[in-house]
Design an enzyme around this catalytic site. Structure first.
Site, PDB file in Angstrom:
ATOM      1  N   HIS A   1      13.371  38.075  15.230  1.00 28.10           N
ATOM      2  CA  HIS A   1      14.772  38.374  15.653  1.00 28.10           C
ATOM      3  C   HIS A   1      15.560  37.356  15.298  1.00 28.10           C
ATOM      4  O   HIS A   1      15.118  35.982  15.480  1.00 28.10           O
ATOM      5  CB  HIS A   1      15.011  38.786  16.981  1.00 28.10           C
ATOM      6  CG  HIS A   1      14.393  40.095  17.223  1.00 28.10           C
ATOM      7  ND1 HIS A   1      14.881  41.088  18.336  1.00 28.10           N
ATOM      8  CD2 HIS A   1      13.375  40.887  16.891  1.00 28.10           C
ATOM      9  CE1 HIS A   1      14.250  42.044  18.418  1.00 28.10           C
ATOM     10  NE2 HIS A   1      13.261  42.000  17.364  1.00 28.10           N
TER      11      HIS A   1
ATOM     12  N   CYS B   1      18.593  42.132  22.497  1.00 30.92           N
ATOM     13  CA  CYS B   1      17.482  42.972  23.169  1.00 30.92           C
ATOM     14  C   CYS B   1      16.871  42.275  24.464  1.00 30.92           C
ATOM     15  O   CYS B   1      16.922  41.106  24.534  1.00 30.92           O
ATOM     16  CB  CYS B   1      16.363  43.494  22.294  1.00 30.92           C
ATOM     17  SG  CYS B   1      15.424  42.228  21.703  1.00 30.92           S
TER      18      CYS B   1
ATOM     19  N   CYS C   1      14.958  39.062  23.538  1.00 27.99           N
ATOM     20  CA  CYS C   1      15.865  37.807  23.144  1.00 27.99           C
ATOM     21  C   CYS C   1      16.409  37.428  24.551  1.00 27.99           C
ATOM     22  O   CYS C   1      16.955  36.192  24.419  1.00 27.99           O
ATOM     23  CB  CYS C   1      16.657  38.265  22.009  1.00 27.99           C
ATOM     24  SG  CYS C   1      15.792  38.590  20.269  1.00 27.99           S
TER      25      CYS C   1
ATOM     26  N   GLU D   1      17.880  35.771  16.912  1.00 29.02           N
ATOM     27  CA  GLU D   1      17.940  35.061  17.956  1.00 29.02           C
ATOM     28  C   GLU D   1      16.699  34.128  18.342  1.00 29.02           C
ATOM     29  O   GLU D   1      16.769  33.014  18.673  1.00 29.02           O
ATOM     30  CB  GLU D   1      18.282  35.720  19.489  1.00 29.02           C
ATOM     31  CG  GLU D   1      19.592  36.721  19.261  1.00 29.02           C
ATOM     32  CD  GLU D   1      19.156  38.150  18.979  1.00 29.02           C
ATOM     33  OE1 GLU D   1      18.467  38.370  18.039  1.00 29.02           O
ATOM     34  OE2 GLU D   1      19.601  39.128  19.665  1.00 29.02           O
TER      35      GLU D   1
END
Length: 157
Positions: free
Chosen positions: A54, A84, A87, A56
């Site tokens: 991801h 999410c 993260c 992040e």
């Protein structure tokens, strides 16, 4: 909305555009330290075949590598979509000071929408959270991306 938050969210949006150019879900992130972009990341799950890639997570990894420590005190992460649970948990574990996100994510957001890992008093660290910064352009990137995927399945966008 603070001008500084807009400035760095625009940087995160540029990262999201990089993901879009690779036919990745267009989410971008930047880590800011002492008023400067310290690290960047954009979604690369498809490109890397990595469920943890991801925006992040990639930005946090880059920041930790540059700092030489997993502790990211004094840093702010800007991301185009509410994080999410994975993260948000990584941000807590990294000891970030602040999270600023663009679009809210009512289906998976873990910084206030679905749950609030970023600010859960039961955890050992909490972040200051500001949501909705440039939410409209951030959300539009995602909406347009998924609409094209539905209209033209199997084709790169």
């Amino acid at each position: 909305m603070e001008a500084i938050d807009r400035k760095f969210m625009e940087e995160a949006l540029r990262e999201a555009e990089k993901a879009l150019a690779r036919d990745e879900v267009p989410i971008g992130a930047v880590v800011v330290y002492q008023g400067e972009v310290f690290a960047r990341g954009h979604n690369l799950r498809e490109s890397l075949g990595d469920p943890t890639a991801h925006a992040e997570i990639l930005a946090l990894r880059a920041a930790a590598a540059r700092r030489g420590s997993w502790r990211l005190h004094g840093m702010t992460l800007y991301v185009t979509l509410e994080p999410c649970p994975m993260c948000a948990g990584a941000m807590v574990n990294a000891r970030l000071d602040r999270l600023v996100f663009g679009a809210f994510d009512p289906k998976a957001g873990a910084a206030g929408s679905l749950m609030n890992i970023a600010n859960d008093g039961r955890l050992n660290h909490r972040l200051e959270v500001t949501g909705g910064v440039l939410a409209e352009p951030a959300g539009r990137l995602l909406t347009d991306f998924f609409r094209r995927k539905r209209e033209f399945p199997g084709k790169e966008t």
